[in-house]
Motif scaffolding. Structure first.
Motif, short mmCIF file in Angstrom:
data_model
loop_
_atom_site.label_atom_id
_atom_site.label_comp_id
_atom_site.label_asym_id
_atom_site.label_seq_id
_atom_site.Cartn_x
_atom_site.Cartn_y
_atom_site.Cartn_z
N ALA A 136 7.26 -24.89 -20.01
CA ALA A 136 6.23 -24.53 -20.99
C ALA A 136 4.84 -24.62 -20.37
O ALA A 136 4.60 -25.39 -19.43
N ALA A 137 3.92 -23.84 -20.92
CA ALA A 137 2.53 -23.86 -20.46
C ALA A 137 1.90 -25.22 -20.77
O ALA A 137 2.34 -25.94 -21.67
N ARG A 138 0.85 -25.54 -20.03
CA ARG A 138 0.19 -26.83 -20.23
C ARG A 138 -0.43 -26.96 -21.62
O ARG A 138 -0.54 -28.06 -22.15
N ASP A 139 -0.84 -25.83 -22.20
CA ASP A 139 -1.46 -25.87 -23.53
C ASP A 139 -0.44 -25.54 -24.63
O ASP A 139 -0.80 -25.00 -25.67
N VAL A 140 0.83 -25.86 -24.40
CA VAL A 140 1.89 -25.49 -25.34
C VAL A 140 1.71 -26.14 -26.70
O VAL A 140 2.06 -25.56 -27.73
N ASP A 141 1.16 -27.35 -26.75
CA ASP A 141 1.13 -28.08 -28.02
C ASP A 141 0.14 -27.46 -29.00
O ASP A 141 -0.98 -27.09 -28.64
N VAL A 142 0.56 -27.36 -30.26
CA VAL A 142 -0.29 -26.87 -31.35
C VAL A 142 -0.75 -28.07 -32.17
O VAL A 142 0.07 -28.92 -32.55
N PRO A 143 -2.05 -28.19 -32.45
CA PRO A 143 -2.59 -29.39 -33.10
C PRO A 143 -2.32 -29.45 -34.61
O PRO A 143 -3.20 -29.32 -35.44
N TYR A 144 -1.05 -29.64 -34.93
CA TYR A 144 -0.68 -29.84 -36.32
C TYR A 144 0.33 -30.98 -36.38
O TYR A 144 0.94 -31.38 -35.38
N GLY A 145 0.50 -31.51 -37.55
CA GLY A 145 1.54 -32.51 -37.79
C GLY A 145 2.20 -32.21 -39.11
O GLY A 145 1.54 -31.75 -40.05
N ALA A 146 3.50 -32.45 -39.21
CA ALA A 146 4.20 -32.17 -40.46
C ALA A 146 5.45 -33.03 -40.56
O ALA A 146 6.10 -33.31 -39.56
N LEU A 147 5.78 -33.41 -41.79
CA LEU A 147 7.03 -34.09 -42.09
C LEU A 147 7.64 -33.43 -43.31
O LEU A 147 6.93 -33.06 -44.26
N ARG A 148 8.95 -33.28 -43.27
CA ARG A 148 9.69 -32.71 -44.39
C ARG A 148 10.87 -33.63 -44.66
O ARG A 148 11.93 -33.50 -44.07
N LEU A 149 10.65 -34.60 -45.54
CA LEU A 149 11.59 -35.70 -45.73
C LEU A 149 12.32 -35.58 -47.06
O LEU A 149 11.69 -35.50 -48.13
N ALA A 150 13.64 -35.55 -47.00
CA ALA A 150 14.44 -35.53 -48.22
C ALA A 150 14.41 -36.90 -48.89
O ALA A 150 14.28 -37.94 -48.23
N MET A 151 14.52 -36.89 -50.22
CA MET A 151 14.61 -38.13 -50.96
C MET A 151 15.81 -38.94 -50.47
O MET A 151 16.82 -38.37 -50.03
N ARG A 152 15.70 -40.24 -50.53
CA ARG A 152 16.78 -41.11 -50.06
C ARG A 152 18.10 -40.72 -50.70
O ARG A 152 18.18 -40.42 -51.89
N HIS A 153 19.14 -40.68 -49.89
CA HIS A 153 20.52 -40.34 -50.28
C HIS A 153 20.71 -38.84 -50.52
O HIS A 153 21.78 -38.43 -50.95
N GLU A 154 19.70 -38.03 -50.24
CA GLU A 154 19.83 -36.58 -50.32
C GLU A 154 19.82 -36.00 -48.91
O GLU A 154 19.16 -36.53 -48.01
#
Length: 338
Positions: free
Chosen positions: A139-157
């Protein structure tokens, strides 16, 4: 740079005993294989996962690991994020080989640094959060995109009713977040239908994307949705939201909330009236579902605003997750994608 990426569900591994280090490693290898990493790059991911999980047990007294697929410039990568309630540490001090707070050889963070394109950490009186992103070696040195994200299912789902989409081209950037009504498979189906529509709309205006989501989610149980689009050249931001998606523009000393209208996308709402703002380069756009409490403030975390958005998202989820619903969060540093 063109991006058209829908976030996958974040995998969660509890790391409270040594046997669970192996589970974290296996999950990381599976995810690396799924995105096409070769044997060498998958090994780098496995090494980082092993070291991070081991550190959580030895120095943090146990915790959990989040594993996500992340989009980069020209290819996807793997994000590993650990959270613990231990005594904390200084990343700058802990990076050199030989440093240890637990009587070990002190090679863990240095080994992770050698594998990762991004390594960032936060420590306070609630514990430590460490984020590492690993991309293919080609990958290129500037590959990283400056974002963050989480997509978490409710517990036991397994299925998650929250979903997000990130789009970018030379002229504009678009972020969509959807919270399917309720939780489980019906909510996930609604959210996935909306994300698919967002992926097809290209650089359409925010209100037009909401209209496309409404049509695509018709026949599902529907949900809340919000869309932000940013003109790269001018910094003009357009926001349209229906339902209880929270959205905020964060600057070093100020924040601005972005208002949504009542209704249910896919079922009924009056009009997706857009709002217009100017967002200077460096502004943090943060959107989340009601799985996260809305009473957070980055001012309570001196210096966190300037860290990687993935770290910001993880710290806020640690401290403000309601624990009784799906949670979707995305944060994007405006002006840095190009």
């Amino acid at each position: 740079m063109d991006l058209n990426f829908a976030g996958r569900v974040t995998r969660v591994v509890v790391v409270e005993e040594v046997s669970q280090v192996g589970q974290a490693r296996r999950e990381a290898l599976s995810m690396a294989d799924a995105i096409g990493f070769d044997e060498m790059d998958a090994g780098r991911v496995a090494l980082a996962a092993t070291e991070l999980a081991t550190n959580v047990i030895k120095h943090g007294g146990g915790g959990r690991m989040y594993l996500s697929v992340v989009c980069g410039r020209g290819g996807n990568g793997i994000e590993l994020c650990t959270l613990d309630a231990g005594p904390g540490f200084s990343l700058a001090e802990a990076m050199p080989d030989g440093y240890s707070t637990g009587g070990t050889q002190g090679l863990g963070l240095g080994a992770i640094r050698r594998q990762a394109t991004v390594l960032d950490a936060w420590s306070d009186d609630k514990g430590s959060v460490v984020v590492a992103r690993i991309y293919a070696s080609r990958a290129a040195r500037d590959v990283d995109v400056p974002y963050g994200a989480l997509r978490l299912a409710m517990r036991h789902e397994v299925a998650c009713g929250d979903a997000w989409h990130l789009r970018a081209d030379a002229q504009s950037v678009g972020v969509t977040l959807i919270d399917g009504l309720g939780h489980g498979l019906p909510a996930s189906d609604a959210a996935q239908a909306g994300v698919a529509a967002a992926a097809e709309r290209g650089n359409a205006a925010a209100a037009d994307v909401i209209g496309a989501l409404h049509a695509a989610m018709s026949g599902t149980r529907g949900g809340a949705a919000a869309v932000a689009t940013v003109n790269v050249g001018s910094g003009a931001l357009e926001f349209a939201g229906i339902g209880n998606i929270s959205a905020t523009l964060c600057e070093p000393t100020t924040t601005r909330g972005l208002a949504s209208h009542p209704g249910i996308v896919g079922v009924q709402f009056r009009k997706a009236q857009p709002f217009h703002f100017h967002a200077a380069a460096g502004t943090l756009l943060l959107m989340h579902s009601d799985g996260l409490q809305a009473r957070w403030s980055l001012r309570a975390y001196p210096g966190l605003f300037h860290r990687h958005p993935a770290l910001i998202v993880a710290v806020l989820q640690r401290d403000f997750d309601r624990g009784r619903d799906d949670t979707g969060i995305i944060a994007l540093r405006l002006g840095d994608l190009h």
